[in-house]
Design an enzyme around this catalytic site. Structure first.
Site, PDB file in Angstrom:
ATOM      1  N   TYR A 174      59.420 -91.646 -14.854  1.00  0.00           N
ATOM      2  CA  TYR A 174      59.118 -90.218 -15.278  1.00  0.00           C
ATOM      3  C   TYR A 174      57.728 -89.985 -15.029  1.00  0.00           C
ATOM      4  CZ  TYR A 174      63.396 -91.762 -17.996  1.00  0.00           C
ATOM      5  OH  TYR A 174      64.510 -92.206 -18.385  1.00  0.00           O
ATOM      6  N   HIS A 228      65.402 -82.302 -15.403  1.00  0.00           N
ATOM      7  CA  HIS A 228      65.104 -84.045 -15.320  1.00  0.00           C
ATOM      8  C   HIS A 228      63.855 -84.339 -14.668  1.00  0.00           C
ATOM      9  CE1 HIS A 228      68.438 -84.484 -17.959  1.00  0.00           C
ATOM     10  NE2 HIS A 228      69.245 -83.733 -17.326  1.00  0.00           N
ATOM     11  N   GLU A 236      68.801 -76.745 -16.875  1.00  0.00           N
ATOM     12  CA  GLU A 236      68.570 -77.877 -17.224  1.00  0.00           C
ATOM     13  C   GLU A 236      67.545 -78.870 -16.107  1.00  0.00           C
ATOM     14  OE1 GLU A 236      71.602 -81.893 -17.317  1.00  0.00           O
ATOM     15  OE2 GLU A 236      72.166 -80.347 -16.041  1.00  0.00           O
ATOM     16  N   ASN A 295      65.560 -80.208 -21.247  1.00  0.00           N
ATOM     17  CA  ASN A 295      65.532 -81.684 -20.735  1.00  0.00           C
ATOM     18  C   ASN A 295      66.122 -82.429 -22.158  1.00  0.00           C
ATOM     19  OD1 ASN A 295      65.403 -84.266 -20.176  1.00  0.00           O
ATOM     20  ND2 ASN A 295      63.086 -84.081 -18.948  1.00  0.00           N
ATOM     21  N   ARG A 316      56.187 -94.289 -21.181  1.00  0.00           N
ATOM     22  CA  ARG A 316      57.485 -94.853 -21.245  1.00  0.00           C
ATOM     23  C   ARG A 316      58.096 -94.611 -19.649  1.00  0.00           C
ATOM     24  NH1 ARG A 316      62.721 -91.485 -21.761  1.00  0.00           N
ATOM     25  NH2 ARG A 316      64.198 -93.312 -21.731  1.00  0.00           N
ATOM     26  N   ALA A 340      68.768 -88.392 -23.047  1.00  0.00           N
ATOM     27  CA  ALA A 340      69.931 -89.105 -22.829  1.00  0.00           C
ATOM     28  C   ALA A 340      71.335 -88.415 -23.402  1.00  0.00           C
ATOM     29  CB  ALA A 340      69.797 -90.690 -23.592  1.00  0.00           C
ATOM     30  N   PRO A 363      65.766 -86.728 -26.819  1.00  0.00           N
ATOM     31  CA  PRO A 363      65.083 -87.964 -27.317  1.00  0.00           C
ATOM     32  C   PRO A 363      64.152 -88.499 -26.334  1.00  0.00           C
ATOM     33  CG  PRO A 363      67.386 -87.982 -26.784  1.00  0.00           C
ATOM     34  CD  PRO A 363      66.948 -86.710 -26.764  1.00  0.00           C
ATOM     35  N   ASN A 364      63.089 -89.025 -27.042  1.00  0.00           N
ATOM     36  CA  ASN A 364      62.246 -90.165 -26.357  1.00  0.00           C
ATOM     37  C   ASN A 364      61.175 -89.507 -25.351  1.00  0.00           C
ATOM     38  OD1 ASN A 364      63.247 -92.603 -27.581  1.00  0.00           O
ATOM     39  ND2 ASN A 364      64.974 -92.334 -26.284  1.00  0.00           N
ATOM     40  N   ARG A 396      70.083 -93.281 -10.413  1.00  0.00           N
ATOM     41  CA  ARG A 396      69.842 -94.297 -11.360  1.00  0.00           C
ATOM     42  C   ARG A 396      70.992 -94.896 -11.738  1.00  0.00           C
ATOM     43  NH1 ARG A 396      66.076 -92.404 -15.820  1.00  0.00           N
ATOM     44  NH2 ARG A 396      66.311 -94.404 -16.279  1.00  0.00           N
TER      45      ARG A 396
END
Length: 150
Positions: free
Chosen positions: A23, A100, A98, A74, A18, A77, A10-11, A107
């Protein structure tokens, strides 16, 4: 030639616009192109699926079984709470990495836990676009040495 499924959660369709402090300014299309170029140089092919819906990603994982040699994901969330995604990844017998763009450990507290980490072969975090290249290279290396699966 092996097929690698690249999954974007998502996103991630908003990358480049964003939260660039976390990012970067690289778009999702640029990340996918980087992954495809890296895979092609290593003799592999990348198929990409992006969705803001957990079920779509689960369906893509199920569809990759017996068809793809690896998944690079990725999960956005979903990384932190999507146990159904974890269960789906656990059913996939190939290599799973995985990735990111940001470093979740640096974070907010809720970013620190990855529920998918226990079912993947490895995680690459905090290296922005380089992480995608490294993930594809890691997949290729594991496919070459035969050390597949979590």
């Amino acid at each position: 030639m092996a097929k690698i499924l690249l999954l974007s959660g998502p996103n991630l369709n908003l990358l480049g616009r964003r939260e660039p402090a976390y990012y970067g300014t690289t778009t999702l299309a640029e990340l996918v192109a980087l992954a495809q170029e890296t895979a092609a140089k290593l003799g592999h092919d990348v198929e990409h699926v992006q969705s803001n819906h957990e079920g779509d990603l689960i369906d893509a994982i199920h569809g990759a079984r017996g068809r793809c040699a690896a998944i690079v994901i990725n999960a956005g969330a979903f990384t932190h709470y999507a146990y159904a995604l974890t269960d789906a990844l656990a059913t996939f017998d190939g290599v799973k990495i995985e990735v990111h763009l940001s470093n979740p450990g640096a974070r907010e507290e809720w970013h620190h836990t990855s529920v998918i980490a226990p079912v993947v072969d490895g995680s690459i975090t905090g290296l922005r676009a380089d992480g995608y290249r490294l993930a594809i290279e890691a997949v290729a290396a594991r496919l070459t040495t035969g050390s597949e699966g979590a």
